[in-house]
Design an enzyme around this catalytic site. Sequence first.
Site, PDB file in Angstrom:
ATOM      1  N   ASP A 493      71.541  23.324  56.050  1.00  0.00           N
ATOM      2  CA  ASP A 493      70.817  23.236  58.271  1.00  0.00           C
ATOM      3  C   ASP A 493      71.082  25.058  58.525  1.00  0.00           C
ATOM      4  O   ASP A 493      70.094  24.878  59.186  1.00  0.00           O
ATOM      5  CB  ASP A 493      72.416  22.680  58.693  1.00  0.00           C
ATOM      6  CG  ASP A 493      72.210  21.304  58.830  1.00  0.00           C
ATOM      7  OD1 ASP A 493      70.330  20.606  58.373  1.00  0.00           O
ATOM      8  OD2 ASP A 493      73.308  20.401  58.943  1.00  0.00           O
TER       9      ASP A 493
HETATM   10  C1  BGC Z   1      77.314  23.237  60.506  1.00  0.00           C
HETATM   11  C2  BGC Z   1      76.126  23.016  59.466  1.00  0.00           C
HETATM   12  C3  BGC Z   1      76.465  20.705  59.689  1.00  0.00           C
HETATM   13  C4  BGC Z   1      75.255  21.630  61.396  1.00  0.00           C
HETATM   14  C5  BGC Z   1      74.946  20.284  61.566  1.00  0.00           C
HETATM   15  C6  BGC Z   1      76.543  23.642  61.591  1.00  0.00           C
HETATM   16  O1  BGC Z   1      77.033  23.983  62.666  1.00  0.00           O
HETATM   17  O2  BGC Z   1      77.423  24.553  59.635  1.00  0.00           O
HETATM   18  O3  BGC Z   1      77.662  22.613  58.438  1.00  0.00           O
HETATM   19  O4  BGC Z   1      75.205  20.906  59.333  1.00  0.00           O
HETATM   20  O5  BGC Z   1      75.673  22.666  62.341  1.00  0.00           O
HETATM   21  O6  BGC Z   1      74.364  20.580  62.840  1.00  0.00           O
HETATM   22  C1  NOJ Z   2      76.843  19.240  56.823  1.00  0.00           C
HETATM   23  C2  NOJ Z   2      75.814  18.148  57.136  1.00  0.00           C
HETATM   24  O1  NOJ Z   2      76.277  16.428  57.118  1.00  0.00           O
HETATM   25  C3  NOJ Z   2      74.781  18.072  55.792  1.00  0.00           C
HETATM   26  O2  NOJ Z   2      73.728  17.562  56.327  1.00  0.00           O
HETATM   27  C4  NOJ Z   2      74.681  20.018  55.367  1.00  0.00           C
HETATM   28  O3  NOJ Z   2      74.170  19.872  54.383  1.00  0.00           O
HETATM   29  C5  NOJ Z   2      75.658  20.530  54.833  1.00  0.00           C
HETATM   30  N1  NOJ Z   2      76.032  20.480  56.706  1.00  0.00           N
HETATM   31  C6  NOJ Z   2      75.081  22.016  54.586  1.00  0.00           C
HETATM   32  O4  NOJ Z   2      74.190  22.793  55.922  1.00  0.00           O
END
Ligand code: BGC
Ligand code: NOJ
Length: 823
Positions: A493
Amino acid sequence: MSESTIDAHTTEFGYFDDQQKEYVITTPFTPTPWINYLGNDGFYGLISNTAGGYSFYQDPKFRRLTRYRYNSVPVDTSGRYFYLKCDDHIWSASGRPVQQQPEKYECRHGMGYSRFLVSHQEIDSELTCFVPLGEKAEVHRLILKNSGERHRKISLFSYIEWCLWNAEDDGSNFQRNLSTGEVEVEDGVIYHKTEFRERRNHYAFYSVNQPISGFDTDRECFLGPYRGVENPVSVEQGKATNSHAHGWSPIASHHLEVELAPGEERTLVFVLGYCEVAKENKWQSPGIINKAPAREMINRYKSQYDVQKALTALATHWDTLLGNFRLNSPDPKLNRSLNIWNQYQNMVTFNLSRSASFYESGIGRGMGFRDSNQDTIGFAHMVPEKVRERILDLSATQKSDGSAYHQYQPLTKKGNANIGGNFNDDPMWMVLSTVNYIKETGDFSILDEKVGFDGDVSEEPNHFEHLRRAFEHVVNNLGPHGLPLIGRADWNDCLNLNCFSEDPNESYQTTQRGKSDVAESLMIAGQFVLYGQDFVQLCIQLGKRDLAHNAQQQVDKMREAVLAHGWDGQWFLRAYNAKGEKIGSHENKEGKIFIESQGFCVMAGIGIKDGKARQALDSVEQRLATPHGIMLNQPAFSTYDKHLGEISSYPPGYKENAGIFCHNNPWIMVAEAMLGRGEKALEYFASISPAYLQHMQQQHKTEPYVYSQMIAGNDAATPGQAKNSWLTGTAAWCYYAATQYILGIKPDYAGLIITPSIPAHWPSFVVSRRFRKAHYCIEVNNPYGLGAGKVQLEIDGKAVAGNLIDYAQFSGEHHITATIVQS
Ligand code: BGC
Ligand code: NOJ
């Protein structure tokens, strides 16, 4: 093997009790609150090792029953609390929030329940909290025992604080909320009926099965002005105030006087329930709510025998669920992981996706599309019916062009547009979940289910058509190198290649500035080849030859594109950015190598023949592996770069910026196992799996019985320190990697395929596994110390060719021997 043999060291905060399937916590002051989840069918509770946490029905944002303060000081200061006052001593039945420590404290987190054993001043208490199967309620059973020789009079106070239903509004809209709170008290039951007068057809209640001597429903009356839950004035004075909340902050507190002769024991049953009533039946009389459903529920737990029955049913339920898979291997920690806690965590992540934990506030995120699809791979063997339902719910949020809402709200089951879309890895995860489900169950009928796109029921194609469009979505969104466009982001993400944000007030997850037709993802490329092949196989199963043929061509083209434009010399590139420049290349100054594309390209089988796969995994080991797990990328990004986005916003070593982002570690385990390097795969498994980390509870910080999303990497100030426990795809993926790739027991359409890839020194292992109609006892022998290779199968003593146990031929119990021989 006993616990002490498995953990040859003493632990500071707790230990496993495998016999009871419990984790035993020996102090209230764990490095972070160590929590458990109650409920698995709509009603949920989060409960810490001191009974902190909250409860909700179905949706932690829209149906929050009790209030919880995230960011509170001290941490974890709202929950279901029981105060005991005897003579001049005051203590808690769960070790907190009263500051006076009981002489003895123990918390036992088990499968769907948590138990608190406290002794103080010759009074023993045992508090057990659980959600009975199928019930919309949390039961709190409190057993009090006088273990001394004097006659004792105990003043007992229960306490919960109501949330005014919508948790987000509850924490922000005070101008309204401080006026809306309403309660009723009848026969010792405290009813929470805020907003029932208008559009709500539901209420909550808190009851106790014995006469009360008083109650409180107004928080400030119970606590006293400017006091906290650690020293309520009512408790201090030994008397409730019988307060009625009119707005402000409604609570539920019962006051009971309990007298105990020496040796005497008393059981009290508290029920925290949720009731829905038909609109036309809301009122019993004007202004008085219809309490019939509450009374029925309370009646079901009237006596301690009812409660014991419900607890036994819960235990049997879990024995059955966990009985579908059981490992006996030379590695007791692996057995412990896979047999108990990993599967348990799989259930929790399946139920809640990433919505409610002590790190996810329950108001920010609903059910993630990619997250929930992946979670099913750890759960399909446990409750396949629920997986079927979940996949179809996800399918219904897919859009007609094959793309998906990134998340949906569990209550409405509607896609949540605020969270954004265009995460281009999303679509193909549904191929994984569906194929895995069908292989587990043989239920092809899921493909014929009629499902509309984006809740639209006018056009109702079947679920198979949704998979076809998922596949097509990738094909229709290719970039300049013929690789998949990354969109807003792929699985990572935080790799926001089209975002370019310089405004701290905007979201990396929804902002998009760059033209989205340049930046490409090698992770999605690998994912497409992997699950694209699955799609082809599925088409073949269905006799759709043309479709299979065409899809195969697309998959082949993608494989070629990866080999032509995705190989960096020693590993797979990660992406091309919006300017068409390489990301994850030795040419870059930072972020030279990323884990995701190594995992996905190798899992897809790319480069296995020509040695690239092996080389990529060797690079992972050399550049990314640490004793605490495999880091996401190296070198870490030292400064913020708007062309990379959120990944470079994190301090080096944390989260997606070179943290050990555990979810992707099992991709490498699968890849290693595919190459026959089971020993390495298991070493990676051990580096992040809680059963192996008992000696570092303080350093690790989070619950030592479940996976955390992230462990700080080498660049961090605190390497080895975990965060974001419980709700992470790591659980399902580690289980999947270990069972299907290391142990190599892999469900397929026709039967069970046995392809172990274990450490060479393991002599053998045994798995007892229920599949479809049969129960197999699978004994894998490794007499030549090979660990991987060809397998010679015997089914019930008869040799069979190949490594497939044909489902069609078996029902009932069967004994399988698989011997690993030179291939
Ligand atoms: C986090 C990710 C997460 C994303 C979702 C980010 O701040 O680092 O792990 O999946 O937010 O909103
Ligand atoms: C947490 C999110 O839930 C997941 O969808 C994503 O793939 C990982 N973070 C990596 O960014």
